[in-house]
Design an enzyme around this catalytic site. Structure first.
Site, PDB file in Angstrom:
ATOM      1  N   TYR A  51       0.811  -1.221   0.000  1.00 34.52           N
ATOM      2  CA  TYR A  51       0.000   0.000   0.000  1.00 34.52           C
ATOM      3  C   TYR A  51       0.845   1.272   0.000  1.00 34.52           C
ATOM      4  CZ  TYR A  51      -4.315  -2.626   0.649  1.00 34.52           C
ATOM      5  OH  TYR A  51      -5.389  -3.458   0.470  1.00 34.52           O
ATOM      6  N   GLU A 128       0.406  -5.370  -8.764  1.00 33.65           N
ATOM      7  CA  GLU A 128      -0.144  -6.067  -7.604  1.00 33.65           C
ATOM      8  C   GLU A 128      -0.042  -7.589  -7.760  1.00 33.65           C
ATOM      9  OE1 GLU A 128      -3.216  -2.665  -6.007  1.00 33.65           O
ATOM     10  OE2 GLU A 128      -4.056  -4.291  -7.208  1.00 33.65           O
TER      11      GLU A 128
END
Length: 140
Positions: A51, A128
């Site tokens: 993140y 990701e």
């Protein structure tokens, strides 16, 4: 539409309540296939790297703590227009704004504990996916 891959996380609030199967059923009913999946427990540091794009935001530390609070299910979903399809199935981030029948409308406990994460663009999905999976693990 082209076949596309996207990244998905079933977050700690949902895994703690044993909702993995119900959430995955919604993805599959929408035409998405699970082509890679693993249940893992992130450290706060691993969540922080994932993140990092939010590092300057006020909720960053709380988000990292939450994502390290219990197991997650990281997965790769594949299908026609998979990113948009996944985001539609997830629903709005705020469960109060999520459409009926979406994951967040049915299962989210709050804006922060909203049960799922999904990539927002092809470039994000690629980064990701690579963070959690090697090419050998993508078995679509």
């Amino acid at each position: 539409m082209a076949i596309q891959r996207t990244f998905s996380i079933i977050k700690p609030d949902a895994t703690a309540r044993n909702l993995t199967g119900k959430i995955n059923a919604k993805f599959e009913e929408a035409g998405l296939r699970i082509v890679a999946q693993k249940r893992i427990h992130l450290t706060k540091a691993q969540a922080g790297v994932f993140y990092a794009v939010h590092a300057e935001r006020p909720f960053y530390d709380e988000l990292c703590e939450f994502m390290a609070s219990g197991p997650i299910v990281a997965q790769v979903l594949e299908g026609e227009d998979a990113i948009a399809t996944n985001r539609a199935v997830m629903g709005a981030t705020n469960p109060a704004d999520a459409a009926p029948g979406t994951v967040r409308a049915e299962f989210a406990q709050s804006v922060g504990e909203n049960s799922v994460h999904g990539s927002d663009a092809p470039e994000t999905a690629a980064v990701e996916i690579a963070y959690f999976f090697s090419g050998l693990e993508l078995v679509g």
